[in-house]
Scaffold this motif. Structure first.
Motif, mmCIF file in Angstrom:
data_model
loop_
_atom_site.group_PDB
_atom_site.id
_atom_site.type_symbol
_atom_site.label_atom_id
_atom_site.label_comp_id
_atom_site.label_asym_id
_atom_site.label_seq_id
_atom_site.Cartn_x
_atom_site.Cartn_y
_atom_site.Cartn_z
ATOM 1 N N ALA A 62 10.901 -53.757 47.954
ATOM 2 C CA ALA A 62 9.748 -52.986 48.401
ATOM 3 C C ALA A 62 8.670 -53.880 48.995
ATOM 4 C CB ALA A 62 9.160 -52.195 47.238
ATOM 5 N N ARG A 63 7.847 -53.281 49.827
ATOM 6 C CA ARG A 63 6.589 -53.888 50.210
ATOM 7 C C ARG A 63 5.518 -53.372 49.257
ATOM 8 N NH1 ARG A 63 5.489 -52.965 56.441
ATOM 9 N NH2 ARG A 63 3.880 -54.518 56.040
ATOM 10 N N VAL A 64 4.502 -54.191 49.010
ATOM 11 C CA VAL A 64 3.494 -53.868 48.008
ATOM 12 C C VAL A 64 2.125 -53.769 48.658
ATOM 13 C CG1 VAL A 64 2.282 -54.743 45.977
ATOM 14 C CG2 VAL A 64 4.766 -54.900 46.101
ATOM 15 N N ALA A 65 1.425 -52.673 48.340
ATOM 16 C CA ALA A 65 0.032 -52.548 48.752
ATOM 17 C C ALA A 65 -0.905 -52.905 47.607
ATOM 18 C CB ALA A 65 -0.266 -51.133 49.245
ATOM 19 N N SER A 66 -0.537 -52.520 46.384
ATOM 20 C CA SER A 66 -1.391 -52.831 45.240
ATOM 21 C C SER A 66 -0.640 -52.558 43.950
ATOM 22 C CB SER A 66 -2.661 -51.973 45.267
ATOM 23 O OG SER A 66 -3.508 -52.293 44.169
ATOM 24 N N ASP A 67 -1.062 -53.230 42.886
ATOM 25 C CA ASP A 67 -0.514 -52.940 41.566
ATOM 26 C C ASP A 67 -1.564 -52.354 40.637
ATOM 27 O OD1 ASP A 67 -2.033 -55.307 41.282
ATOM 28 O OD2 ASP A 67 -0.861 -55.919 39.533
ATOM 29 N N ASP A 68 -2.815 -52.159 41.142
ATOM 30 C CA ASP A 68 -3.886 -51.797 40.210
ATOM 31 C C ASP A 68 -4.898 -50.799 40.771
ATOM 32 O OD1 ASP A 68 -5.165 -51.951 37.750
ATOM 33 O OD2 ASP A 68 -6.378 -53.670 38.306
ATOM 34 N N TRP A 69 -5.446 -51.074 41.959
ATOM 35 C CA TRP A 69 -6.452 -50.195 42.552
ATOM 36 C C TRP A 69 -6.136 -49.975 44.026
ATOM 37 C CZ3 TRP A 69 -10.332 -47.589 40.135
ATOM 38 C CH2 TRP A 69 -10.661 -47.991 38.833
#
Length: 313
Positions: A168-175
């Protein structure tokens, strides 16, 4: 040690999400942190909008400094007070102004400087109505974007990393963040670094031996992960919302709008209850919603999310 009284000689203006944010400081590390943290969201200002301001000054170290990562925050009547040892941030959303005093020992900790600068900017942007903030992760499989919502400790960061290693590509893990007046499904993330709890390392052999860093969260120590540049996604349009459930029996099921709204608001943080307009949340949830019973292995949970992304139209 640097002298306590120095002229405010370092200035920077950045435009996160199109809002002018002017920084003046007697320590060049403060505007440098603004460049690193906020310039990533720079957009051309629209019209003659307000200018938010942060003024930062050096104060002497106390016996407790540097106290990082122990922090204390209060928010009352539009005013944030954030402390860490001898450092204090006062951000007043009603005036659009923030004042930061910071001892040299804490200014030498890049994560601490960035936290104070981001805290000032987010408080002023969100409480002035320039930004919405949602406590969630955001991952993308094959161009299909899944918002991962769950309470603190629900496994957002761990599952986000499992998705990253699954392709996957990641935009965020938290906010994630939305600009009022724009499509609520178009969310901005923070893809430059993830933080994992130490207990998560047992699921990912390639992380064996990674060193933890001090972190202001409840765990105090977390494992930093920098996704590869090609796997970062700064902005994404949500195709489906997935609520994380701690059920140890792995499973994924669709849910109706009423349950989605209940699962969104039940774990909401005080800042979300105070600042997120219900109409914005309703629009965000106006797309397929699911519950992921996350099971005991985040890699298996990530595989379920990857299969879900393939079905999203």
């Amino acid at each position: 040690m640097w002298p306590v009284h120095r002229p405010i000689g370092f200035r920077r203006t950045v435009h996160p999400f199109g809002v002018r944010f002017a920084i003046t400081a007697d320590d060049p590390r403060v505007p440098a942190a603004a460049d690193a943290a906020l310039a990533r969201y720079a957009r051309r200002p629209s019209g003659d909008g307000p200018t938010l301001r942060l003024t930062a000054r050096t104060v002497p170290d106390t016996a407790d400094d540097p106290a990082w990562p122990v922090t204390a925050a209060t928010f009352e009547a539009g005013r944030l007070t954030l402390r860490c040892g001898g450092a204090t941030l006062l951000a007043d959303a009603t005036t659009g102004r923030a004042e930061l005093t910071m001892p040299p020992s804490l200014a030498a900790v890049p994560d601490a400087v960035r936290m104070f600068v981001e805290g000032a900017a987010s408080t002023l942007l969100i409480n002035a109505g320039h930004l919405h903030a949602v406590h969630a992760g955001l991952v993308s499989f094959g161009g299909r974007n899944l918002l991962l919502r769950g309470r603190s400790g629900a496994g957002k960061s761990t599952i986000t990393y499992a998705c990253l290693r699954a392709g996957a590509r990641v935009a965020s893990d938290d906010w994630v963040y939305a600009v009022p007046g724009e499509d609520p499904a178009h969310l901005w993330g923070y893809p430059w670094r993830l933080f994992l709890v130490a207990e998560a390392l047992g699921f990912f052999p390639e992380l064996s031996g990674r060193c933890a860093v001090l972190h202001p969260g409840a765990d105090r120590l977390k494992i930093p992960i920098e996704p590869p540049v090609a796997r970062r996604r700064r902005r994404a349009c949500v195709d489906a919302v997935v609520f994380l459930d701690p059920d140890p029996a792995l499973g994924l099921r669709p849910i109706a709008a009423a349950e989605a709204a209940e699962r969104f608001w039940e774990p909401a943080l005080p800042t979300e209850r105070r600042d997120l307009p219900p109409a914005f949340v309703a629009d965000l949830l106006d797309r397929p919603c699911f519950v992921l019973h996350r099971g005991t292995d985040p890699n298996e949970a990530a595989a379920r999310l990857q299969r879900l992304a393939r079905t999203c139209s």
